[in-house]
Design an enzyme around this catalytic site. Sequence first.
Site, mmCIF file in Angstrom:
data_model
loop_
_atom_site.group_PDB
_atom_site.id
_atom_site.type_symbol
_atom_site.label_atom_id
_atom_site.label_comp_id
_atom_site.label_asym_id
_atom_site.label_seq_id
_atom_site.Cartn_x
_atom_site.Cartn_y
_atom_site.Cartn_z
ATOM 1 N N ARG A 137 0.747 -1.244 0.025
ATOM 2 C CA ARG A 137 0.007 0.055 -0.009
ATOM 3 C C ARG A 137 0.981 1.405 -0.022
ATOM 4 O O ARG A 137 0.437 2.006 0.548
ATOM 5 C CB ARG A 137 -0.957 -0.075 0.915
ATOM 6 C CG ARG A 137 -1.968 -1.117 0.962
ATOM 7 C CD ARG A 137 -3.237 -0.591 1.785
ATOM 8 N NE ARG A 137 -4.362 -1.763 1.749
ATOM 9 C CZ ARG A 137 -4.592 -2.686 2.280
ATOM 10 N NH1 ARG A 137 -3.875 -2.785 3.696
ATOM 11 N NH2 ARG A 137 -5.433 -3.858 2.120
ATOM 12 N N LYS A 159 5.076 12.061 -10.789
ATOM 13 C CA LYS A 159 4.292 11.144 -11.906
ATOM 14 C C LYS A 159 5.186 9.976 -12.009
ATOM 15 O O LYS A 159 6.248 9.703 -12.498
ATOM 16 C CB LYS A 159 4.270 11.799 -13.111
ATOM 17 C CG LYS A 159 3.143 12.789 -13.048
ATOM 18 C CD LYS A 159 2.879 13.448 -14.564
ATOM 19 C CE LYS A 159 1.793 14.494 -14.776
ATOM 20 N NZ LYS A 159 1.736 14.944 -15.880
ATOM 21 N N GLU A 201 13.110 18.532 -23.799
ATOM 22 C CA GLU A 201 12.578 18.909 -22.401
ATOM 23 C C GLU A 201 13.119 19.902 -21.811
ATOM 24 O O GLU A 201 12.266 20.758 -21.065
ATOM 25 C CB GLU A 201 12.606 17.647 -21.653
ATOM 26 C CG GLU A 201 11.728 16.197 -22.083
ATOM 27 C CD GLU A 201 10.185 16.267 -21.888
ATOM 28 O OE1 GLU A 201 9.797 17.374 -21.276
ATOM 29 O OE2 GLU A 201 9.647 15.319 -22.245
ATOM 30 N N LYS A 243 10.376 23.201 -12.851
ATOM 31 C CA LYS A 243 9.475 22.046 -12.612
ATOM 32 C C LYS A 243 9.172 22.020 -11.136
ATOM 33 O O LYS A 243 7.779 22.113 -10.990
ATOM 34 C CB LYS A 243 10.180 20.763 -13.147
ATOM 35 C CG LYS A 243 8.993 19.633 -12.758
ATOM 36 C CD LYS A 243 9.078 18.515 -13.840
ATOM 37 C CE LYS A 243 7.782 17.479 -13.468
ATOM 38 N NZ LYS A 243 8.024 16.371 -14.268
ATOM 39 N N GLU A 253 -1.788 18.112 -11.100
ATOM 40 C CA GLU A 253 -2.297 18.627 -12.377
ATOM 41 C C GLU A 253 -3.728 19.079 -12.288
ATOM 42 O O GLU A 253 -4.603 18.530 -13.130
ATOM 43 C CB GLU A 253 -1.908 17.730 -13.374
ATOM 44 C CG GLU A 253 -1.743 18.207 -14.976
ATOM 45 C CD GLU A 253 -1.215 17.390 -16.008
ATOM 46 O OE1 GLU A 253 -0.294 16.854 -15.453
ATOM 47 O OE2 GLU A 253 -1.967 16.925 -16.801
ATOM 48 N N ARG A 257 -0.079 22.841 -13.608
ATOM 49 C CA ARG A 257 0.874 21.620 -14.039
ATOM 50 C C ARG A 257 0.799 21.168 -15.592
ATOM 51 O O ARG A 257 1.787 20.621 -16.170
ATOM 52 C CB ARG A 257 0.990 20.446 -13.063
ATOM 53 C CG ARG A 257 1.759 19.513 -13.260
ATOM 54 C CD ARG A 257 1.833 18.407 -12.244
ATOM 55 N NE ARG A 257 3.021 17.459 -12.647
ATOM 56 C CZ ARG A 257 3.561 16.633 -11.737
ATOM 57 N NH1 ARG A 257 3.401 16.890 -10.601
ATOM 58 N NH2 ARG A 257 4.527 15.883 -12.219
ATOM 59 N N ASN A 261 3.112 19.879 -20.028
ATOM 60 C CA ASN A 261 2.731 19.092 -21.080
ATOM 61 C C ASN A 261 2.966 19.806 -22.440
ATOM 62 O O ASN A 261 2.411 19.269 -23.697
ATOM 63 C CB ASN A 261 1.246 18.303 -21.150
ATOM 64 C CG ASN A 261 1.166 17.547 -19.740
ATOM 65 O OD1 ASN A 261 2.204 17.008 -19.434
ATOM 66 N ND2 ASN A 261 0.082 17.728 -19.088
ATOM 67 N N HIS A 264 3.398 17.767 -25.535
ATOM 68 C CA HIS A 264 3.254 16.201 -24.964
ATOM 69 C C HIS A 264 1.876 15.805 -25.842
ATOM 70 O O HIS A 264 1.925 14.586 -25.779
ATOM 71 C CB HIS A 264 3.203 16.140 -23.839
ATOM 72 C CG HIS A 264 4.669 16.235 -23.292
ATOM 73 N ND1 HIS A 264 5.263 17.001 -23.233
ATOM 74 C CD2 HIS A 264 5.364 15.238 -22.409
ATOM 75 C CE1 HIS A 264 6.571 17.164 -22.695
ATOM 76 N NE2 HIS A 264 6.614 15.916 -22.214
ATOM 77 N N HIS A 268 2.695 12.561 -27.769
ATOM 78 C CA HIS A 268 2.337 11.283 -27.464
ATOM 79 C C HIS A 268 1.453 10.502 -28.764
ATOM 80 O O HIS A 268 1.620 9.369 -28.844
ATOM 81 C CB HIS A 268 1.308 11.313 -26.122
ATOM 82 C CG HIS A 268 1.960 11.354 -24.913
ATOM 83 N ND1 HIS A 268 1.420 11.809 -23.871
ATOM 84 C CD2 HIS A 268 3.434 11.194 -24.533
ATOM 85 C CE1 HIS A 268 2.208 12.026 -22.781
ATOM 86 N NE2 HIS A 268 3.418 11.628 -23.341
ATOM 87 N N HIS A 282 10.764 9.645 -27.242
ATOM 88 C CA HIS A 282 9.944 10.327 -26.444
ATOM 89 C C HIS A 282 10.224 12.140 -26.785
ATOM 90 O O HIS A 282 9.540 12.813 -27.106
ATOM 91 C CB HIS A 282 9.799 10.279 -24.928
ATOM 92 C CG HIS A 282 8.821 11.043 -24.101
ATOM 93 N ND1 HIS A 282 7.497 11.337 -24.356
ATOM 94 C CD2 HIS A 282 9.232 12.162 -23.197
ATOM 95 C CE1 HIS A 282 7.016 12.059 -23.828
ATOM 96 N NE2 HIS A 282 7.913 12.508 -22.926
HETATM 97 N N1 GLY Z 1 6.120 15.430 -17.535
HETATM 98 C C1 GLY Z 1 5.095 16.262 -16.959
HETATM 99 C C2 GLY Z 1 4.659 16.320 -15.678
HETATM 100 O O1 GLY Z 1 5.505 16.005 -14.953
HETATM 101 O O2 GLY Z 1 3.901 16.834 -15.386
#
Ligand code: GLY
Length: 382
Positions: A137, A159, A201, A243, A253, A257, A261, A264, A268, A282
């Site tokens: 858990r 994430k 990035e 970041k 997010e 946040r 993206n 992205h 993606h 990526h």
């Molecule tokens: N890679 C985008 C984020 O961590 O929110």
Amino acid sequence: MSSSSAKSAATTIPQIHETIEVSLGARSYPIHVGTGLLEHAGSFIKPVLTRPRTVIVTDHNVAEAILPKVQKSLDAEGIAHQTITLPPGEGTKSFDNLARLTDLLLDAKVERSDIIIALGGGVIGDLTGFAASILRRGIDFIQIPTSLLAQVDSSVGGKTGINTKRGKNLVGAFHQPRLVLADTGALSSLPPRELRAGYAEIVKYGLINQPDFFEWLEKNGAALLEGGTDLLAHAVTVSCKAKAAIVAQDEREQGKRALLNLGHTFGHALEAEAGYSGRIVHGEAVAIGMCLAHEFSQVQGLATGQDAVRVAAHLSSVGLPTCIGDIPGGPMLAEALVEHIYQDKKASGGALTFILTRGIGKAFVAKDIDPAALLHFLTTRV
Ligand code: GLY
């Protein structure tokens, strides 16, 4: 799985370029950026552990080049350790490997209060973090990112997750690490393609809200990619700070946040359409995605064409792809890309959210994008 016993201490001295705090109350943690951190990982990790015992999760490539440094540093601090080595590559972020990893961690008798280490790039960090979030858990973990992409993005902010046949990162959890050790010395042996992909990035942070940093990258990007150690440390630090600031304001997010993206959603879709193959990695997909985001913003009357040209010129000058036609292996269909975009996590109630821009450093969250306008735009780009 292997285990190791006490060996000699490292002789290098750790050089911390900067320590950045991710401020999340009780879940706050430091990101140390510097060199010699791998050789001294044990001394950074020891104060965080509840008992002198850990498991390192890594991949076969990192196991050859970097793992022995970390193992020695743990030995020097009297920290018992085992290592789980997984195959490299995006395919490792799967349900099968998640099951395998959690079984191996349980076999290693990892307890609820133990802390495991993710040593590798984004794949190892995402998979290990997700395994940590669900094992017993939830146990804690430490990120030691060894790729540029992981140092400036995926190791920071919590994430974690895996891919499914339906798309990238569609199953996962927010689970913050306890500590991040970003040793820029680890980047010297990266293949140029991987280094460039991580660089995309870094460019993203300039394009989101730091036009001065984008200008700095225009001047220094090429030298940085050719091994400019101080330039690299500076760029990693600026990226982690950017970041950390956004994550501290919007960990899960709900709003801001999403700016991270930028590029992205398009990216993606390109990766999915390429079948997550070597056709595009990526960071390359993000590079093309950022160009498309600027071009789509221009088409929507939000930004000037000069911005889109400037972004593409810089990315292309460092050898990154900038348009869909740059992806080898044949053309893509606009309809197929839109289909992938609807599977993206940022689709909500059938409405599409994109990160668009009013210019360099002026990105914003755009809701309710017209699907017909998007399809028309992509038709002109494939
Ligand atoms: N890679 C985008 C984020 O961590 O929110």
